[in-house]
Motif scaffolding. Structure first.
Motif, PDB file in Angstrom:
ATOM      1  N   MET A   1       0.841  -1.059  -0.051  1.00 17.37           N
ATOM      2  CA  MET A   1       0.013  -0.084   0.008  1.00 17.37           C
ATOM      3  C   MET A   1       0.930   1.280   0.024  1.00 17.37           C
ATOM      4  O   MET A   1       0.453   2.328  -0.586  1.00 17.37           O
ATOM      5  N   GLN A   2       2.028   1.156   0.701  1.00 18.36           N
ATOM      6  CA  GLN A   2       3.029   2.456   0.649  1.00 18.36           C
ATOM      7  C   GLN A   2       3.359   2.577  -1.208  1.00 18.36           C
ATOM      8  O   GLN A   2       3.333   3.794  -1.229  1.00 18.36           O
ATOM      9  N   ASP A   3       3.722   1.457  -1.760  1.00 16.95           N
ATOM     10  CA  ASP A   3       3.844   1.785  -2.900  1.00 16.95           C
ATOM     11  C   ASP A   3       2.779   2.395  -3.915  1.00 16.95           C
ATOM     12  O   ASP A   3       2.837   3.194  -4.724  1.00 16.95           O
ATOM     13  N   VAL A   4       1.699   1.953  -3.721  1.00 19.65           N
ATOM     14  CA  VAL A   4       0.342   2.287  -4.315  1.00 19.65           C
ATOM     15  C   VAL A   4       0.244   4.004  -4.091  1.00 19.65           C
ATOM     16  O   VAL A   4      -0.080   4.364  -5.080  1.00 19.65           O
ATOM     17  N   ILE A   5       0.173   4.209  -2.883  1.00 14.92           N
ATOM     18  CA  ILE A   5       0.096   5.642  -2.496  1.00 14.92           C
ATOM     19  C   ILE A   5       1.167   6.525  -3.176  1.00 14.92           C
ATOM     20  O   ILE A   5       0.776   7.497  -3.721  1.00 14.92           O
ATOM     21  N   GLU A   6       2.252   6.062  -3.283  1.00 12.49           N
ATOM     22  CA  GLU A   6       3.403   6.912  -3.821  1.00 12.49           C
ATOM     23  C   GLU A   6       3.104   6.955  -5.205  1.00 12.49           C
ATOM     24  O   GLU A   6       3.364   8.086  -5.765  1.00 12.49           O
ATOM     25  N   LYS A   7       2.647   5.708  -6.065  1.00  8.53           N
ATOM     26  CA  LYS A   7       2.825   5.927  -7.413  1.00  8.53           C
ATOM     27  C   LYS A   7       1.499   6.856  -7.888  1.00  8.53           C
ATOM     28  O   LYS A   7       1.573   7.423  -8.572  1.00  8.53           O
ATOM     29  N   ARG A   8       0.388   6.587  -7.103  1.00 10.62           N
ATOM     30  CA  ARG A   8      -0.680   7.218  -7.602  1.00 10.62           C
ATOM     31  C   ARG A   8      -0.923   8.719  -7.110  1.00 10.62           C
ATOM     32  O   ARG A   8      -1.369   9.481  -7.601  1.00 10.62           O
ATOM     33  N   PHE A   9      -0.334   9.121  -5.797  1.00  9.80           N
ATOM     34  CA  PHE A   9      -0.619  10.196  -5.444  1.00  9.80           C
ATOM     35  C   PHE A   9       0.811  10.916  -5.025  1.00  9.80           C
ATOM     36  O   PHE A   9       0.731  12.200  -4.392  1.00  9.80           O
ATOM     37  N   GLY A  10       1.737  10.381  -5.328  1.00  7.56           N
ATOM     38  CA  GLY A  10       3.091  11.043  -5.308  1.00  7.56           C
ATOM     39  C   GLY A  10       3.868  11.153  -3.830  1.00  7.56           C
ATOM     40  O   GLY A  10       5.137  11.743  -3.969  1.00  7.56           O
TER      41      GLY A  10
END
Length: 308
Positions: A204-213
């Motif tokens: 989820m850390q990766d998802v948030i970084e990818k989607r929201f910067g």
């Protein structure tokens, strides 16, 4: 009473800032070589000019504060609040030291702290919203117009059908809305292996970084359940702290963790992204309920990331 104190502090702060700027300007003019082509202004004229500049800046600040308060009063009436939300004080220059709440410890050392309340003496609380199931555009408008700060803890399995909604949320307020980690699939973490927990959290850390910067520093375990493996896994992927909650808000009632069933300075308030199909009201109904409780008890809502 709290609102007046906060307003007075802000005005005094403006006076001090303006005075400091005037002092700095005086120092610069004294150290610079004078323009030989024109006479220097008399000391009295220079002082009067500085006083007028300071007074003008202060008047502009006061006028801006009055306009902001008037807008908040109108917004409170529009959205059906009993009273306008109280204004939070300026955040501390140095964030308080966060430690794990007594009784919430694991045997591990140097792990992200787990807490329900931020150490502060100010009458502020923090509003947090979990998961992301309901994507109500009315919530974004309401929170923006009322200028209520909040933090979202997202789970990918319910947000992935509309990342755009949370991207709009992130930018919906001047100071921004922070998006944090609530795992990929909202599973009961203590029932998983360390490897499985790491995938849920770091994924989820990766998802948030990818989607929201941004890679979020805060993580909330589903249901508030965790073990040492949870905290170890969270630490490996950049989690700095694990905020739980001291109270939970619904459209028709509040639930309390503490024995006195009340708010305390620094309490974290939890609610969820839910709609009428899940509970007795809309997201706007929930905000009205929780803000009426918070304001009636003399508290303001502050931004969690300013303190943690």
């Amino acid at each position: 009473m709290a609102k007046g104190v906060h307003g007075s502090s802000r005005v005094l702060g403006a006076v001090l800032v303006v005075a400091a700027l005037a002092s700095a300007a005086t120092g610069c003019s004294e150290s610079a070589e004078p323009d030989r082509g024109a006479p220097a202004p008399a000391a009295g004229q220079q002082a009067r000019a500085q006083e007028q500049g300071a007074a003008g800046a202060l008047n502009a600040y006061v006028e801006r504060v009055h306009k902001q308060r008037a807008a908040r009063v109108l917004a409170a009436k529009k959205w059906g609040l009993a009273k306008p939300p109280l204004e939070a004080p300026a955040p501390p220059a140095v964030k308080p030291k966060i430690t794990t709440r007594k009784g919430f410890e694991t045997d591990g050392e140097d792990l992200p702290p787990v807490f329900t309340t931020v150490p502060t003496k100010q009458k502020i609380v923090f509003l947090t919203i979990d998961d992301g199931s309901e994507k109500d555009p009315e919530l974004l408008r309401m929170m923006k117009e009322l200028k209520i700060p909040y933090s979202a803890f997202l789970s990918d399995y319910v947000v992935k059908d509309d990342y755009g909604y949370f991207a709009r949320m992130q930018k919906s307020q001047e100071s921004g809305v922070s998006l944090h980690n609530h795992t990929l699939n909202h599973r009961y973490l203590p029932g998983l292996s360390y490897k499985q927990q790491k995938r849920e959290i770091c994924g989820m850390q990766d998802v948030i970084e990818k989607r929201f910067g941004t890679r979020p520093p805060l993580f909330r375990p589903p249901y508030g359940n965790y073990n040492e493996d949870t905290l170890r896994a969270a630490k490996t992927c950049g989690v700095k702290a694990v905020p739980l909650w001291a109270a939970e808000a619904f459209p028709d009632h509040m639930e309390w963790r503490e024995w006195d069933r009340d708010l305390h300075p620094g309490d974290i308030v939890l609610t969820h992204f839910r709609g009428k199909e899940d509970w007795k009201g809309s997201m706007a109904d929930m905000v009205r309920r929780v803000m009426n409780v918070i304001t009636a008890k003399g508290y303001a809502v502050a931004k969690l990331e300013d303190y943690v």
